[in-house]
Design a protein around this motif. Structure first.
Motif: not given
Length: 248
Positions: A28-32, A198-214
């Motif tokens: 994502t950073l490469a694209t930015r 959006d952790d690729p493993d999809g196993e880490v709990p997230s909440d509203d404060d969890t930032p996306s890769a973007q």
């Protein structure tokens, strides 16, 4: 319109090297950065993913990109990759160490080899990239971006001992490096996002404060523009840091 065009090309001719550049925050950073006019060098283990990303960045963003298959745990391979980058672009202005692996398991239940593998990629991979890039960064008064984690200054989450250990080691390494090279005009920014939504493993709990890769990539982009020292791109991260200071 002219001012807007200039603002969108703020990294024009500033060469960026991203390890782990084909997935997650690195991609994502490469694209930015490509959108901002930066020539790019991307290191990744997957040659086909590199080829596809380079083609995408060239076709969609008219970017100048060099993709180098590279195992960052191999110091000599990193040196060769940086030498190729020097031949192509002449030097490095921004190093972003995104290559990383995770491991989930209690300390007593995890084989020591798992700890060695995590440290080899997360810690030594970043160290190899920094050492190889430093001569160019010093000459061009550039900057380094590396990933720490909130556990470096707050209580760690059980079950992530290997990853926490590697992140805390990175924190110490790059905090020390910042002080060693600050007088030479090179900035070091530590990014502490904690969990990525959006952790690729999809196993880490997230909440509203969890930032996306973007969101993390955009925060790094803006932080690099301002040459910040520390970036914690989530409300929960800052609250945890403050709480740890007030009530350790």
């Amino acid at each position: 319109m002219y001012r807007k065009l200039l603002a969108s090309r703020v990294f024009e001719r500033q060469v960026a090297l991203i390890s782990g550049g084909c997935s997650g925050v690195g991609r994502t950073l490469a694209t930015r950065l490509a959108q901002a006019g930066a020539p790019l060098a991307l290191l990744d283990l997957d040659p086909s993913a590199l080829e596809g990303l380079v083609e995408h960045l060239v076709d969609h963003h008219n970017a100048e990109v060099l993709g180098v298959p590279c195992d960052v745990t191999d110091a000599q391979a990193v040196e060769r990759a940086v030498a190729l980058l020097g031949e192509r672009f002449g030097g490095i202005d921004l190093l972003v160490c995104c290559a990383a692996v995770g491991h989930r398991g209690a300390v007593l239940d995890s084989d020591p080899e798992a700890f060695r593998q995590v440290m080899a990629v997360n810690f030594f991979g970043a160290l190899h990239c920094a050492r190889a890039a430093l001569p160019s960064l010093l000459a061009r008064r550039g900057q380094i971006v590396a990933f720490g984690a909130p556990p470096a200054f707050s209580p760690p989450r059980p079950g992530y001992g290997a990853e926490v250990a590697s992140r805390q080691a990175l924190h110490g390494l790059f905090e020390t490096l910042r002080r060693e090279i600050a007088a030479d005009g090179v900035n070091v920014m530590l990014v502490c996002p904690g969990t990525v939504a959006d952790d690729p493993d999809g196993e880490v709990p997230s909440d509203d404060d969890t930032p996306s890769a973007q969101e993390i990539a955009e925060a790094i982009f803006q932080g690099a523009l301002r040459r910040r020292h520390l970036l914690v791109p989530s409300g929960a991260g800052w609250r945890t840091r403050l709480l740890a200071r007030l009530a350790p």
